[in-house]
Design a protein around this motif. Structure first.
Motif, mmCIF file in Angstrom:
data_model
loop_
_atom_site.group_PDB
_atom_site.id
_atom_site.type_symbol
_atom_site.label_atom_id
_atom_site.label_comp_id
_atom_site.label_asym_id
_atom_site.label_seq_id
_atom_site.Cartn_x
_atom_site.Cartn_y
_atom_site.Cartn_z
ATOM 1 N N LYS A 307 3.235 11.466 -2.173
ATOM 2 C CA LYS A 307 3.158 10.096 -1.671
ATOM 3 C C LYS A 307 2.118 9.973 -0.561
ATOM 4 O O LYS A 307 1.948 10.883 0.257
ATOM 5 C CB LYS A 307 4.530 9.660 -1.146
ATOM 6 C CG LYS A 307 5.588 9.555 -2.233
ATOM 7 C CD LYS A 307 6.918 9.086 -1.645
ATOM 8 C CE LYS A 307 7.985 8.978 -2.724
ATOM 9 N NZ LYS A 307 9.276 8.517 -2.183
ATOM 10 N N LEU A 310 -0.870 3.461 -0.174
ATOM 11 C CA LEU A 310 -1.736 2.983 -1.260
ATOM 12 C C LEU A 310 -1.749 1.458 -1.284
ATOM 13 O O LEU A 310 -0.694 0.829 -1.200
ATOM 14 C CB LEU A 310 -1.232 3.483 -2.618
ATOM 15 C CG LEU A 310 -1.250 4.989 -2.899
ATOM 16 C CD1 LEU A 310 -0.521 5.254 -4.210
ATOM 17 C CD2 LEU A 310 -2.677 5.492 -2.974
ATOM 18 N N PHE A 312 -1.502 -1.283 -3.542
ATOM 19 C CA PHE A 312 -1.071 -1.334 -4.941
ATOM 20 C C PHE A 312 -1.957 -2.252 -5.778
ATOM 21 O O PHE A 312 -2.056 -2.094 -7.010
ATOM 22 C CB PHE A 312 0.391 -1.787 -5.018
ATOM 23 C CG PHE A 312 1.078 -1.385 -6.287
ATOM 24 C CD1 PHE A 312 1.673 -0.153 -6.407
ATOM 25 C CD2 PHE A 312 1.094 -2.245 -7.388
ATOM 26 C CE1 PHE A 312 2.301 0.234 -7.588
ATOM 27 C CE2 PHE A 312 1.710 -1.868 -8.574
ATOM 28 C CZ PHE A 312 2.313 -0.623 -8.673
ATOM 29 N N ILE A 315 -4.415 -0.365 -7.956
ATOM 30 C CA ILE A 315 -3.848 0.229 -9.166
ATOM 31 C C ILE A 315 -3.712 -0.829 -10.253
ATOM 32 O O ILE A 315 -4.022 -0.582 -11.432
ATOM 33 C CB ILE A 315 -2.472 0.865 -8.853
ATOM 34 C CG1 ILE A 315 -2.639 2.019 -7.863
ATOM 35 C CG2 ILE A 315 -1.795 1.357 -10.132
ATOM 36 C CD1 ILE A 315 -1.334 2.640 -7.408
ATOM 37 N N VAL A 344 2.001 0.374 -0.298
ATOM 38 C CA VAL A 344 3.198 1.149 -0.637
ATOM 39 C C VAL A 344 2.943 2.620 -0.353
ATOM 40 O O VAL A 344 1.794 3.070 -0.285
ATOM 41 C CB VAL A 344 3.603 0.950 -2.119
ATOM 42 C CG1 VAL A 344 3.893 -0.499 -2.417
ATOM 43 C CG2 VAL A 344 2.546 1.501 -3.052
ATOM 44 N N GLU A 348 -0.354 7.941 -6.463
ATOM 45 C CA GLU A 348 -1.284 7.054 -7.169
ATOM 46 C C GLU A 348 -1.274 7.320 -8.670
ATOM 47 O O GLU A 348 -1.215 6.381 -9.477
ATOM 48 C CB GLU A 348 -2.696 7.245 -6.613
ATOM 49 C CG GLU A 348 -3.709 6.281 -7.221
ATOM 50 C CD GLU A 348 -5.066 6.392 -6.556
ATOM 51 O OE1 GLU A 348 -5.949 5.568 -6.866
ATOM 52 O OE2 GLU A 348 -5.233 7.306 -5.722
ATOM 53 N N LEU A 351 2.139 6.104 -10.256
ATOM 54 C CA LEU A 351 2.261 4.640 -10.295
ATOM 55 C C LEU A 351 1.281 4.031 -11.295
ATOM 56 O O LEU A 351 1.580 3.011 -11.933
ATOM 57 C CB LEU A 351 2.031 4.068 -8.893
ATOM 58 C CG LEU A 351 3.117 4.409 -7.866
ATOM 59 C CD1 LEU A 351 2.761 3.849 -6.502
ATOM 60 C CD2 LEU A 351 4.471 3.874 -8.319
ATOM 61 N N GLU A 352 0.120 4.656 -11.455
ATOM 62 C CA GLU A 352 -0.816 4.194 -12.483
ATOM 63 C C GLU A 352 -0.244 4.444 -13.881
ATOM 64 O O GLU A 352 -0.434 3.637 -14.803
ATOM 65 C CB GLU A 352 -2.157 4.916 -12.322
ATOM 66 C CG GLU A 352 -3.248 4.327 -13.206
ATOM 67 C CD GLU A 352 -4.628 4.861 -12.839
ATOM 68 O OE1 GLU A 352 -5.494 4.867 -13.732
ATOM 69 O OE2 GLU A 352 -4.831 5.266 -11.676
ATOM 70 N N MET A 376 2.101 -10.286 -7.944
ATOM 71 C CA MET A 376 2.575 -9.301 -6.962
ATOM 72 C C MET A 376 2.669 -9.972 -5.601
ATOM 73 O O MET A 376 1.680 -10.499 -5.084
ATOM 74 C CB MET A 376 1.635 -8.096 -6.887
ATOM 75 C CG MET A 376 2.177 -6.973 -6.005
ATOM 76 S SD MET A 376 1.121 -5.503 -6.029
ATOM 77 C CE MET A 376 -0.253 -6.078 -5.028
ATOM 78 N N HIS A 434 10.348 6.892 -6.427
ATOM 79 C CA HIS A 434 9.705 6.185 -5.318
ATOM 80 C C HIS A 434 10.684 5.272 -4.581
ATOM 81 O O HIS A 434 10.266 4.364 -3.853
ATOM 82 C CB HIS A 434 8.521 5.354 -5.839
ATOM 83 C CG HIS A 434 7.318 6.163 -6.201
ATOM 84 N ND1 HIS A 434 7.225 6.879 -7.378
ATOM 85 C CD2 HIS A 434 6.160 6.412 -5.529
ATOM 86 C CE1 HIS A 434 6.055 7.498 -7.431
ATOM 87 N NE2 HIS A 434 5.389 7.241 -6.322
ATOM 88 N N VAL A 456 7.719 -1.241 0.881
ATOM 89 C CA VAL A 456 6.355 -1.331 1.396
ATOM 90 C C VAL A 456 6.271 -0.709 2.777
ATOM 91 O O VAL A 456 7.274 -0.546 3.477
ATOM 92 C CB VAL A 456 5.876 -2.798 1.457
ATOM 93 C CG1 VAL A 456 5.885 -3.431 0.079
ATOM 94 C CG2 VAL A 456 6.732 -3.621 2.428
#
Length: 458
Positions: A307, A310, A312, A315, A344, A348, A351-352, A376, A434, A456
């Motif tokens: 972690k 990032l 988001f 992404i 967040v 990476e 989450l991608e 979002m 996560h 977040v």
């Protein structure tokens, strides 16, 4: 090896021995407190009454005879002497004058204090309690009265009860023995049942259960054992289903590859089509194997999640660009409403992977000319990501199972499109790693909305 029932029985035996020993100890305490103390009190009371008749002066023979007369009528031995030194010759056990009446004892007598003595008499073969009472006049010791009595032994006092005591002890011990054995078997039976059931479980009989007979700790242990057995049986069924499904999923592309490769080798027409089918099925197998490896890493806890802070939005944008060619082929339009300030703490790459699987499904199940809306926003300390399509949708009764492994809403269509049925299961587990949440809302014929909630950084 000492079994639990033997340990319980040994504990019970020790308890009985301690109880009997305590009973004898209590008997001796009562003997000392009730019998011996009462004898001492009676001796002192009698001695004081005899001394009360002394009127002073030299101790005359009349008073001595009176004490001797009392001794003949009483169960106490009593006598009076003018000179305390004569006492050593009168007592029933070996002792000299200085032992009986030393300086300290003489001082007590001169202070008109009674002396209590206890000694062993070989003649009587028992303990002797004696009382020495001074006869004083103006602090002059004119004589003493000596009383003594042999104490009854505790075995003599209880001789009349020995037969009843022995008979009662035999009856009680027999009862305790029988009750103890029965109670021990009662206590250990659930444990023996659990041992037997555990052996059956270890040999693959997952139907083994134990009866839940009580609400105590053993009953709770039996309930827990049954819950564990249910979980093992369920897990075994899931494992068998999983293996059967994997075998089935691999068998289909393998049969295609085998059939079309043989056709190509035999020089049948349509070689380009055959090669295309072989390529498609090999890609399908590759995807299935990769998804299986992902699940194995997730289940074993070996998947590393590195972690870091990032944005988001990056992404989302990057994944959308990756799928624009596929969306263009189906004339699907993307509508983005993204809060680019949301940060967040996540991995990476993982989450991608989540976005890739979700967008792949959205495009796969959307009709031509459809639209995929991606929104979002940040709500307090949570990022809320909504991916909505207006595709075929999912029936309401199938929604609870949509993240199960190999579960397909339209099985035939998914196989034709190359889906493994593992994507959403992987997505769900990555989001949970996560500390997030996955929700899926859908109506058949109107489309599907996938909602991702992630904490977040503030």
């Amino acid at each position: 090896m000492m079994t639990l029932s033997k340990k319980l029985w040994l504990t019970f035996l020790v308890f009985v021995i301690v109880t009997v020993g305590s009973a004898f100890g209590l008997a001796y305490i009562l003997y000392e407190k009730l019998y011996v103390d009462s004898v001492k009190e009676e001796l002192v009371s009698t001695a004081k009454k005899l001394a009360y008749d002394y009127e002073g002066g030299e101790l005359d023979q009349t008073f001595i005879d009176q004490v001797n007369w009392f001794s003949e009528k009483s169960h106490f031995e009593a006598f009076a002497v003018r000179n305390p030194r004569e006492l050593a010759a009168c007592i029933p056990y070996e002792a000299d004058y200085d032992t009986l009446i030393g300086p300290e004892e003489r001082e007590q007598l001169l202070q008109n204090k009674i002396i209590e003595e206890t000694g062993y008499s070989e003649r009587f073969d028992r303990q002797i309690i004696s009382i020495i009472v001074p006869l004083l006049e103006d602090r002059k010791l004119n004589g003493i009265i000596y009383l003594y009595v042999p104490l009854e032994r505790i075995d003599e006092l209880a001789s009349s009860l020995v037969i009843y005591w022995t008979a009662g002890a035999v009856v009680i011990m027999s009862f305790l023995l029988a009750a103890g054995m029965k109670w021990t078997r009662h206590l250990t039976k659930p444990l023996k049942d659990m041992q037997s059931a555990a052996v059956r479980l270890s040999k693959g009989d997952y139907s083994a259960r134990v009866s839940e007979r009580s609400n105590d700790e053993l009953g709770m242990l039996s309930k827990t054992f049954n819950e564990m057995a249910n979980a093992i049986e369920t897990e075994d069924e899931l494992r068998k289903t999983f293996l059967a499904t994997v075998s089935h999923e691999l068998r289909t592309p393998l049969s295609y590859i085998k059939g079309y490769s043989e056709a190509a080798m035999n020089g049948m027409e349509g070689k380009e089509k055959q090669i295309a089918i072989i390529h498609r099925e090999s890609k399908r197998m590759e995807r299935l194997v990769n998804d299986l490896l992902e699940l194995i890493r997730l289940d074993s806890g070996k998947m590393k999640v590195d972690k870091m802070p990032l944005p988001f939005a990056e992404i989302v944008y990057r994944t959308v660009e990756t799928f624009r060619p596929a969306a263009k082929n189906k004339m699907i339009h993307f509508d983005l409403n993204i809060d680019e300030d949301v940060i967040v703490n996540g991995d990476e790459g993982r989450l991608e992977q989540v976005m890739t699987n979700i967008l792949d499904n959205a495009i796969r199940y959307s009709n031509k000319g459809g639209m995929i809306q991606i929104t979002m926003i940040q709500e307090k300390e949570t990022m809320k990501l909504l991916i909505c399509d207006n595709g075929v949708g999912i029936q309401e009764e199938e929604l609870p199972r949509i993240t199960e492994r190999f579960y397909r809403v339209n099985k035939a269509r998914t196989r034709n499109d190359g889906g493994s049925g593992l994507g959403l299961s992987i997505v769900k587990q990555i989001i949970e790693l996560h500390d997030g949440e996955l929700r899926i809302e859908s109506m058949e014929g109107e489309g599907t909305t996938v909602i991702i909630l992630l904490p977040v950084l503030t």
